[in-house]
Write a protein that holds these residues in place. Structure first.
Motif, short mmCIF file in Angstrom:
data_model
loop_
_atom_site.label_atom_id
_atom_site.label_comp_id
_atom_site.label_asym_id
_atom_site.label_seq_id
_atom_site.Cartn_x
_atom_site.Cartn_y
_atom_site.Cartn_z
N THR A 140 0.86 -1.17 0.00
CA THR A 140 0.00 0.00 0.00
C THR A 140 0.91 1.23 0.00
O THR A 140 2.08 1.13 -0.37
CB THR A 140 -0.97 -0.02 1.19
N PHE A 141 0.39 2.37 0.44
CA PHE A 141 1.17 3.60 0.45
C PHE A 141 0.91 4.35 1.75
O PHE A 141 -0.23 4.40 2.23
CB PHE A 141 0.81 4.47 -0.77
N ILE A 142 1.96 4.89 2.33
CA ILE A 142 1.84 5.59 3.61
C ILE A 142 0.84 6.74 3.47
O ILE A 142 0.97 7.59 2.60
CB ILE A 142 3.21 6.10 4.08
N ALA A 143 -0.15 6.76 4.37
CA ALA A 143 -1.26 7.72 4.26
C ALA A 143 -1.07 8.93 5.16
O ALA A 143 -1.70 9.97 4.93
CB ALA A 143 -2.57 7.03 4.62
N ASN A 144 -0.22 8.83 6.17
CA ASN A 144 -0.01 9.96 7.08
C ASN A 144 1.32 9.78 7.79
O ASN A 144 1.72 8.65 8.09
CB ASN A 144 -1.15 10.05 8.09
N VAL A 145 2.00 10.89 8.02
CA VAL A 145 3.27 10.87 8.75
C VAL A 145 3.23 12.04 9.73
O VAL A 145 2.91 13.17 9.34
CB VAL A 145 4.48 11.02 7.80
N LYS A 146 3.53 11.78 11.00
CA LYS A 146 3.47 12.88 11.96
C LYS A 146 4.47 12.69 13.08
O LYS A 146 4.85 11.57 13.43
CB LYS A 146 2.07 13.02 12.53
N GLU A 147 4.88 13.83 13.62
CA GLU A 147 5.81 13.86 14.74
C GLU A 147 5.02 13.75 16.05
O GLU A 147 3.95 14.34 16.19
CB GLU A 147 6.60 15.16 14.75
N VAL A 148 5.54 12.96 16.99
CA VAL A 148 4.88 12.85 18.29
C VAL A 148 5.93 12.97 19.40
O VAL A 148 7.13 12.72 19.20
CB VAL A 148 4.14 11.51 18.44
#
Length: 399
Positions: free
Chosen positions: A267-275
């Protein structure tokens, strides 16, 4: 100037896909043919070819030299006939509701494990004015389908009587091994010995089956090391998992066996976020980030066939312009999505190329093997590929 968040694929392309390499199917059939020589090779395409697509895999296997197709249910066999596949075809597990008349009209060979299904097949043949081609199954130790040893003589006698009446012709005798994936176990030799006696009894009863089949994929792959390879391979073999390039043996990989995995799920990465440190992930918050990091969202979950319990399964991520990385699923897998901890902060920067990056759960080459997902889920590779749902589009290459 606006930030470019363009993914690596064009609009309209499959968002979730199981890429099926039909060239690998053909290579696997060729490899199996090397092992079995001129014996009849029955390509087992039950359960939609273990999730790979029964019609497409059947065509590839037949092109590469398989002699016959095997399925469990008559409905599976009829679907192949409707697709235009006219190769010899065997279906062997029935219920009281099985449409034997439709099977005979479609020239499907039928397994019979006892008196009830043998009689039902004969009745359907008599009504249609045809002779049913039947494979009698005997239970030599697995304890599932098949005639018991005690009932075998009576079944043989009845089959011979039905042959004389012209409603059936016994063209095959078969059984199934219980521990072929552990070839050193004595039960394999015991089943082989019983089966040889059962086949001899069939011939003594006046039956003349031409196809005797016992070996499944693990037995076929290890027959050369057996005490009596001829008694294991008989005149035909039924190969399922091996068609799909997967190993049924705990201590040998596909590559060790000369097989090529056929399915790649991606599939394809749908979201990337810093935590921040302390951020919990997914239902139950069973995973908590120990330090600042980047989380990546994979838009697949148990509705797509990914086991809910497979936390820790690996995903190979291919960021645009960067080196691929393998990350593990953290937190619970949900119905539609799961989360990767990429292990360091700062990866949400569009320049790093993770948003829209191709994400491969398992496949050939440098991608994680399906066995890693089986281990994470506490199951076997057979189950992982078979359960990939129809929500995941099959994309065929190597036709």
């Amino acid at each position: 100037m606006p930030t470019d968040f363009s993914p690596q694929i064009a609009p309209g392309a499959s968002e979730r896909m199981a890429v099926i390499d039909l060239a690998a199917v053909r290579a696997n059939v060729a490899r199996i043919r090397q092992l079995v020589g001129e014996r009849t090779l029955i390509a087992v395409v039950k359960a939609d070819a273990y999730g790979h697509g029964a019609v497409e895999v059947s065509r590839a296997a037949l092109t590469a030299g398989a002699d016959m197709l095997g399925v469990v249910h008559v409905r599976e066999a009829l679907a192949l006939r409707r697709a235009g596949i006219d190769a010899p075809l065997l279906a062997w597990l029935h219920t009281l509701n099985t449409d034997f008349s439709a099977a005979l009209a479609a020239d499907i060979e039928l397994g019979a494990s006892g008196r009830w299904d043998l009689e039902a097949i004969a009745d359907a043949a008599a009504s249609a004015g045809v002779t049913a081609r039947v494979h009698l199954k005997v239970d030599t130790g697995l304890g599932r389908n098949g005639s018991t040893e005690e009932d075998w003589p009576a079944l043989l006698a009845r089959a011979r009587a039905l042959e004389e009446g012209g409603t059936i012709k016994v063209v095959g005798i078969f059984s199934h091994l219980a521990v072929a994936d552990e070839p050193e176990r004595a039960e394999n030799r015991e089943q082989m010995k019983r089966f040889a006696a059962d086949v001899a009894a069939a011939r003594q009863a006046g039956l003349t089956p031409s196809l005797i089949h016992l070996a499944n994929t693990p037995a076929t792959l290890t027959a050369a090391d057996a005490v009596s390879p001829e008694d294991l391979l008989c005149s035909g073999v039924r190969v399922g998992l091996g068609l799909y390039g997967l190993s049924p043996l705990a201590d040998e990989t596909s590559a060790d066996l000369g097989l090529e995995p056929v399915m790649t799920v991606q599939t394809f990465i749908a979201n990337v976020k810093e935590v921040r440190a302390g951020q919990g992930v997914s239902y139950g918050l069973n995973y908590v980030c120990e330090r600042p990091t980047t989380l990546a969202l994979v838009p697949m979950g148990y509705a797509d066939g990914v086991p809910r319990v497979a936390t820790g399964g690996p995903v190979r991520v291919y960021p645009a312009g960067g080196e691929p990385v393998t990350a593990r699923v953290v937190g619970r897998i949900a119905m539609d999505q799961m989360v990767l901890d990429l292990g360091e902060p700062g990866l949400s920067d569009p320049a790093r190329g993770f948003l829209g990056a191709r994400a491969v759960l398992f496949g050939n080459g440098e991608n994680p093997p399906v066995e890693d997902w089986a281990e994470a889920a506490g199951t076997i590779n057979y189950e992982i590929v078979t359960r990939i749902s129809q929500r995941v589009e099959r994309v065929y290459i190597g036709a």
